[in-house]
Scaffold this motif. Sequence first.
Motif, PDB file in Angstrom:
ATOM      1  N   ASP A   1       0.826  -1.215   0.000  1.00  0.00           N
ATOM      2  CA  ASP A   1       0.000   0.000   0.000  1.00  0.00           C
ATOM      3  C   ASP A   1       0.858   1.262   0.000  1.00  0.00           C
ATOM      4  O   ASP A   1       0.556   2.234  -0.709  1.00  0.00           O
ATOM      5  N   MET A   2       1.926   1.257   0.786  1.00  0.00           N
ATOM      6  CA  MET A   2       2.797   2.434   0.842  1.00  0.00           C
ATOM      7  C   MET A   2       3.442   2.719  -0.513  1.00  0.00           C
ATOM      8  O   MET A   2       3.539   3.870  -0.942  1.00  0.00           O
ATOM      9  N   ILE A   3       3.856   1.644  -1.178  1.00  0.00           N
ATOM     10  CA  ILE A   3       4.482   1.830  -2.492  1.00  0.00           C
ATOM     11  C   ILE A   3       3.460   2.310  -3.517  1.00  0.00           C
ATOM     12  O   ILE A   3       3.706   3.267  -4.268  1.00  0.00           O
ATOM     13  N   ASN A   4       2.287   1.649  -3.539  1.00  0.00           N
ATOM     14  CA  ASN A   4       1.273   1.999  -4.536  1.00  0.00           C
ATOM     15  C   ASN A   4       0.657   3.378  -4.302  1.00  0.00           C
ATOM     16  O   ASN A   4       0.408   4.129  -5.256  1.00  0.00           O
ATOM     17  N   GLN A   5       0.399   3.698  -3.040  1.00  0.00           N
ATOM     18  CA  GLN A   5      -0.362   4.900  -2.727  1.00  0.00           C
ATOM     19  C   GLN A   5       0.515   6.130  -2.471  1.00  0.00           C
ATOM     20  O   GLN A   5       0.001   7.260  -2.497  1.00  0.00           O
ATOM     21  N   HIS A   6       1.783   5.917  -2.215  1.00  0.00           N
ATOM     22  CA  HIS A   6       2.636   7.054  -1.871  1.00  0.00           C
ATOM     23  C   HIS A   6       3.908   7.126  -2.718  1.00  0.00           C
ATOM     24  O   HIS A   6       4.181   8.141  -3.357  1.00  0.00           O
ATOM     25  N   ILE A   7       4.703   6.057  -2.686  1.00  0.00           N
ATOM     26  CA  ILE A   7       6.034   6.153  -3.274  1.00  0.00           C
ATOM     27  C   ILE A   7       5.975   6.237  -4.798  1.00  0.00           C
ATOM     28  O   ILE A   7       6.611   7.111  -5.409  1.00  0.00           O
ATOM     29  N   ILE A   8       5.215   5.361  -5.432  1.00  0.00           N
ATOM     30  CA  ILE A   8       5.108   5.419  -6.897  1.00  0.00           C
ATOM     31  C   ILE A   8       4.495   6.744  -7.358  1.00  0.00           C
ATOM     32  O   ILE A   8       5.026   7.382  -8.285  1.00  0.00           O
ATOM     33  N   PRO A   9       3.386   7.216  -6.749  1.00  0.00           N
ATOM     34  CA  PRO A   9       2.862   8.528  -7.156  1.00  0.00           C
ATOM     35  C   PRO A   9       3.872   9.666  -6.973  1.00  0.00           C
ATOM     36  O   PRO A   9       3.952  10.575  -7.808  1.00  0.00           O
ATOM     37  N   SER A  10       4.651   9.622  -5.890  1.00  0.00           N
ATOM     38  CA  SER A  10       5.652  10.669  -5.671  1.00  0.00           C
ATOM     39  C   SER A  10       6.735  10.625  -6.738  1.00  0.00           C
ATOM     40  O   SER A  10       7.181  11.654  -7.248  1.00  0.00           O
ATOM     41  N   VAL A  11       7.169   9.421  -7.085  1.00  0.00           N
ATOM     42  CA  VAL A  11       8.200   9.257  -8.120  1.00  0.00           C
ATOM     43  C   VAL A  11       7.670   9.742  -9.471  1.00  0.00           C
ATOM     44  O   VAL A  11       8.372  10.437 -10.225  1.00  0.00           O
ATOM     45  N   LYS A  12       6.428   9.404  -9.788  1.00  0.00           N
ATOM     46  CA  LYS A  12       5.844   9.835 -11.054  1.00  0.00           C
ATOM     47  C   LYS A  12       5.694  11.359 -11.100  1.00  0.00           C
ATOM     48  O   LYS A  12       5.994  11.997 -12.125  1.00  0.00           O
ATOM     49  N   SER A  13       5.242  11.942  -9.981  1.00  0.00           N
ATOM     50  CA  SER A  13       5.056  13.406  -9.948  1.00  0.00           C
ATOM     51  C   SER A  13       6.385  14.126 -10.103  1.00  0.00           C
ATOM     52  O   SER A  13       6.472  15.162 -10.783  1.00  0.00           O
ATOM     53  N   ALA A  14       7.425  13.581  -9.472  1.00  0.00           N
ATOM     54  CA  ALA A  14       8.734  14.229  -9.523  1.00  0.00           C
ATOM     55  C   ALA A  14       9.471  13.934 -10.828  1.00  0.00           C
ATOM     56  O   ALA A  14      10.394  14.669 -11.211  1.00  0.00           O
ATOM     57  N   GLY A  15       9.097  12.873 -11.482  1.00  0.00           N
ATOM     58  CA  GLY A  15       9.784  12.506 -12.709  1.00  0.00           C
ATOM     59  C   GLY A  15      11.169  11.952 -12.483  1.00  0.00           C
ATOM     60  O   GLY A  15      11.991  11.912 -13.411  1.00  0.00           O
ATOM     61  N   VAL A  16      11.449  11.508 -11.254  1.00  0.00           N
ATOM     62  CA  VAL A  16      12.756  10.914 -10.937  1.00  0.00           C
ATOM     63  C   VAL A  16      12.539   9.699 -10.038  1.00  0.00           C
ATOM     64  O   VAL A  16      11.499   9.557  -9.403  1.00  0.00           O
ATOM     65  N   GLY A  17      13.539   8.830 -10.000  1.00  0.00           N
ATOM     66  CA  GLY A  17      13.469   7.696  -9.093  1.00  0.00           C
ATOM     67  C   GLY A  17      13.273   6.372  -9.807  1.00  0.00           C
ATOM     68  O   GLY A  17      12.956   6.322 -11.005  1.00  0.00           O
ATOM     69  N   PRO A  18      13.451   5.275  -9.083  1.00  0.00           N
ATOM     70  CA  PRO A  18      13.435   3.928  -9.673  1.00  0.00           C
ATOM     71  C   PRO A  18      12.014   3.402  -9.876  1.00  0.00           C
ATOM     72  O   PRO A  18      11.576   2.456  -9.207  1.00  0.00           O
ATOM     73  N   LEU A  19      11.272   3.984 -10.807  1.00  0.00           N
ATOM     74  CA  LEU A  19       9.867   3.622 -11.004  1.00  0.00           C
ATOM     75  C   LEU A  19       9.697   2.154 -11.377  1.00  0.00           C
ATOM     76  O   LEU A  19       8.851   1.447 -10.803  1.00  0.00           O
ATOM     77  N   ALA A  20      10.474   1.670 -12.332  1.00  0.00           N
ATOM     78  CA  ALA A  20      10.334   0.277 -12.781  1.00  0.00           C
ATOM     79  C   ALA A  20      10.612  -0.698 -11.644  1.00  0.00           C
ATOM     80  O   ALA A  20       9.898  -1.702 -11.478  1.00  0.00           O
ATOM     81  N   GLU A  21      11.631  -0.399 -10.857  1.00  0.00           N
ATOM     82  CA  GLU A  21      11.971  -1.281  -9.733  1.00  0.00           C
ATOM     83  C   GLU A  21      10.861  -1.299  -8.685  1.00  0.00           C
ATOM     84  O   GLU A  21      10.558  -2.339  -8.103  1.00  0.00           O
ATOM     85  N   LEU A  22      10.225  -0.168  -8.446  1.00  0.00           N
ATOM     86  CA  LEU A  22       9.136  -0.093  -7.478  1.00  0.00           C
ATOM     87  C   LEU A  22       7.929  -0.889  -7.957  1.00  0.00           C
ATOM     88  O   LEU A  22       7.297  -1.616  -7.171  1.00  0.00           O
TER      89      LEU A  22
END
Length: 410
Positions: free
Chosen positions: A310-331
């Motif tokens: 839930d933390m990854i789906n609801q927080h971390i992935i959205p934050s990475v997508k909004s910022a346009g940086v970070g290990p999206l595929a790995e998440l």
Amino acid sequence: EFALLFGTNTTQIDQNLWVMQIIEEIAPKHGLAALMQEKPFNDVNGSGKHNNWSIATNDGVNCLDPASLHKATGNELAFPIIMAAIVAAIDEHGDLMRMAIASPGNDFRLGACEAPPAIVSTYLGDDMTFYLDAFRTGHSSKYEPSTKTIDLGCAEILPFEVPAEDRNRTSPFPYGGARFEFRAVGSSQNVSMVNTVLNTITAEKFAEFADRIEAGEDAADIARDALNKHWKVIFNGDNYDEANQEMLTKNGLWRIDSGVEAIATLTSEKNIALFEKMGVLNAEECAARQDLLHDHYAGTVEMEALTLVDMINQHIIPSVKSAGVGPLAELESAVSTLTACVAEMHAADGAYDTAKLARVLRLETMIDIRETCDAAEGVVPAHMWTLATYKELLFLDTHTATDTEAFYEE
């Protein structure tokens, strides 16, 4: 730190549970959350319980206080004989002591941050060790514990004396003067099994001594024989030192690093025989408790794994997508991995196999995934990161905007 007053096992176990429940109920009223988990924060001290345990007669004589015992019995041999029985019990049944403290959180905690490693030994201190060593080799010696003076350096509190060898913080089961302190118990645990084990293994050894005495053997000789046989379980050194851990393991002390495997010892032939002999549990009851402990272990890990999803789906992935940086595929891959692991647990054959999969998930898979999440946090701008950071969680007074006054309004 909460310190409950001493009393009988059953009363104090109940009161310990009351305290845990009260803490959890009161914390939200003040805008806080009470974490009973043993290791909620990585690289930060964990949380545990110190189960202080002693034995007293019905009229209040503490059998682990040599002065009180000698005064009551007039027998200077009573104390070393009792201590010999306890030392023997620890050495023979260290697997059960490890079983009693097994939990997912404790698998993280044991071995660091003031938590002893998963090697069961006992610290007696130099004075007690010298006293028992003299006894086991046939020499007379009086136990005279040394003291030290504590001066806090302020006029309001006068200097005061304390035992010089009160305890070893790296030992799982140190003698602290008039009691043993089981320091490896997890903070989330109900300590019923812990004290059931301590009482049972000691009672069984007392019964063994009594049977041999009634058969004509000398009590002191029985005690000396027990100390000589089980002396290896006494260790006054640094249990954190890896060289010492290797030495203790080679010496044959009980070492079970996995809480899942420790729980599985409850139904060993030796331990079923012990509980049946003492009329505590039969084989079926041991098996039932083992299954429940494994189910609890797996269930705890499953809740944590699904929370991470839930933390990854609801927080971390959205934050990475909004910022346009970070290990999206790995998440995104991590979510699939966690979901698959939980499904594998559900398909496992029995509580033991499920718990073994849960331990790998918690101590290996989720650790790796956590590193991916940390990497994302390191590159996403702070104002776009929607989860609380360590800085915010650990320093509420300086890094949050919470209006604490609101919690104290009538």
